[in-house]
Design a protein around this motif. Structure first.
Motif, short mmCIF file in Angstrom:
data_model
loop_
_atom_site.label_atom_id
_atom_site.label_comp_id
_atom_site.label_asym_id
_atom_site.label_seq_id
_atom_site.Cartn_x
_atom_site.Cartn_y
_atom_site.Cartn_z
N ILE A 43 0.85 -1.20 0.00
CA ILE A 43 0.00 0.00 0.00
C ILE A 43 0.88 1.24 0.00
O ILE A 43 0.65 2.19 -0.78
CB ILE A 43 -0.96 -0.01 1.21
CG1 ILE A 43 -2.00 -1.12 1.05
CG2 ILE A 43 -1.64 1.34 1.39
CD1 ILE A 43 -2.77 -1.43 2.32
N LYS A 44 1.89 1.26 0.87
CA LYS A 44 2.79 2.42 0.92
C LYS A 44 3.53 2.61 -0.40
O LYS A 44 3.67 3.74 -0.88
CB LYS A 44 3.78 2.24 2.07
CG LYS A 44 3.17 2.47 3.43
CD LYS A 44 4.21 2.45 4.51
CE LYS A 44 3.70 2.54 5.91
NZ LYS A 44 2.35 2.81 6.18
N ALA A 45 3.95 1.51 -1.02
CA ALA A 45 4.63 1.61 -2.31
C ALA A 45 3.69 2.16 -3.38
O ALA A 45 4.10 3.00 -4.21
CB ALA A 45 5.17 0.25 -2.72
N GLU A 48 3.23 5.83 -2.80
CA GLU A 48 4.43 6.56 -3.26
C GLU A 48 4.43 6.67 -4.79
O GLU A 48 4.77 7.71 -5.35
CB GLU A 48 5.70 5.84 -2.80
CG GLU A 48 5.98 5.95 -1.33
CD GLU A 48 6.30 7.36 -0.90
OE1 GLU A 48 7.02 8.07 -1.65
OE2 GLU A 48 5.82 7.77 0.17
N ARG A 49 4.05 5.57 -5.43
CA ARG A 49 4.05 5.55 -6.89
C ARG A 49 3.06 6.55 -7.47
O ARG A 49 3.36 7.28 -8.40
CB ARG A 49 3.73 4.14 -7.40
CG ARG A 49 3.87 3.97 -8.91
CD ARG A 49 3.42 2.60 -9.36
NE ARG A 49 1.98 2.40 -9.25
CZ ARG A 49 1.07 2.89 -10.09
NH1 ARG A 49 1.43 3.64 -11.11
NH2 ARG A 49 -0.21 2.63 -9.93
N THR A 50 1.84 6.58 -6.88
CA THR A 50 0.79 7.46 -7.42
C THR A 50 0.87 8.87 -6.85
O THR A 50 0.35 9.80 -7.47
CB THR A 50 -0.61 6.88 -7.13
OG1 THR A 50 -0.80 6.80 -5.72
CG2 THR A 50 -0.80 5.54 -7.80
N GLY A 51 1.45 9.03 -5.69
CA GLY A 51 1.53 10.35 -5.06
C GLY A 51 0.26 10.74 -4.32
O GLY A 51 0.17 11.83 -3.78
N VAL A 52 -0.73 9.85 -4.26
CA VAL A 52 -1.99 10.14 -3.56
C VAL A 52 -2.05 9.24 -2.33
O VAL A 52 -2.03 8.01 -2.44
CB VAL A 52 -3.21 9.87 -4.48
CG1 VAL A 52 -4.51 10.17 -3.75
CG2 VAL A 52 -3.10 10.67 -5.75
N ARG A 53 -2.14 9.89 -1.14
CA ARG A 53 -2.13 9.13 0.11
C ARG A 53 -3.48 9.16 0.83
O ARG A 53 -3.66 8.45 1.81
CB ARG A 53 -1.04 9.69 1.02
CG ARG A 53 0.34 9.37 0.54
CD ARG A 53 1.41 10.03 1.38
NE ARG A 53 2.75 9.70 0.93
CZ ARG A 53 3.31 10.16 -0.19
NH1 ARG A 53 2.63 10.94 -0.99
NH2 ARG A 53 4.54 9.82 -0.51
N ASP A 54 -4.40 9.94 0.36
CA ASP A 54 -5.70 10.07 1.00
C ASP A 54 -6.68 9.08 0.38
O ASP A 54 -7.05 9.20 -0.79
CB ASP A 54 -6.21 11.50 0.83
CG ASP A 54 -7.56 11.74 1.50
OD1 ASP A 54 -7.95 10.92 2.36
OD2 ASP A 54 -8.22 12.75 1.16
N PRO A 55 -7.15 8.08 1.17
CA PRO A 55 -8.09 7.10 0.62
C PRO A 55 -9.41 7.71 0.16
O PRO A 55 -10.11 7.13 -0.68
CB PRO A 55 -8.33 6.13 1.77
CG PRO A 55 -7.21 6.34 2.71
CD PRO A 55 -6.75 7.76 2.53
N ALA A 56 -9.76 8.90 0.66
CA ALA A 56 -11.02 9.54 0.27
C ALA A 56 -10.87 10.33 -1.04
O ALA A 56 -11.88 10.72 -1.63
CB ALA A 56 -11.49 10.47 1.38
N HIS A 57 -9.65 10.51 -1.49
CA HIS A 57 -9.41 11.27 -2.73
C HIS A 57 -9.94 10.48 -3.92
O HIS A 57 -9.84 9.25 -3.97
CB HIS A 57 -7.91 11.55 -2.88
CG HIS A 57 -7.59 12.56 -3.93
ND1 HIS A 57 -7.41 12.22 -5.24
CD2 HIS A 57 -7.44 13.90 -3.85
CE1 HIS A 57 -7.14 13.31 -5.94
NE2 HIS A 57 -7.15 14.35 -5.11
#
Length: 126
Positions: A43-45, A48-57
């Protein structure tokens, strides 16, 4: 003597079976925790790959969403197994205690005295 030996063997078998159950539960919990950790890293990788860390985004990775759901399910299952493990540990300890009592000389005397009391008519005991 034969009946006592077979009863002792049966108690040992039951204790061994309960010990195997405890070992199996511990192994499953370790496996689930390991898989959950692997999913955390994935999940962290992905974040990092997508640059989006907010699951609600709206553009949060669907892979990361599904992996986090699997991780949460694994952790919930591990928690359920931990509750079962506590009960299995108690059962195993009780079974081991019964084996120890039955195998000790004091346990033999208690068993012999109990059998004598069962064979003695109630009118004699009064």
């Amino acid at each position: 003597m034969k009946a006592r030996e077979s009863a002792l063997r049966l108690k040992r078998f039951a204790a061994d079976e309960k010990a195997r159950k405890v070992a199996d539960l511990e192994h499953m919990i370790r496996e689930f925790d390991g898989m959950a950790s692997d999913l955390d890293r994935q999940i962290k990788a992905e974040e990092e790959r997508t640059g989006v860390r907010d699951p609600a985004h709206f553009s949060y990775s669907t892979f990361a969403k599904s992996a986090s759901q699997r991780r949460d399910n694994l952790r919930a299952s591990a928690d359920g197994l931990k509750a079962k493990l506590e009960a299995a540990l108690k059962e195993r300890d009780d079974a081991l205690e019964q084996v120890a009592r039955a195998d000790s000389p004091a346990g033999h005397d208690q068993l012999r005295n109990r059998r004598r009391a069962e064979r003695t008519p109630a009118s004699v005991l009064r």
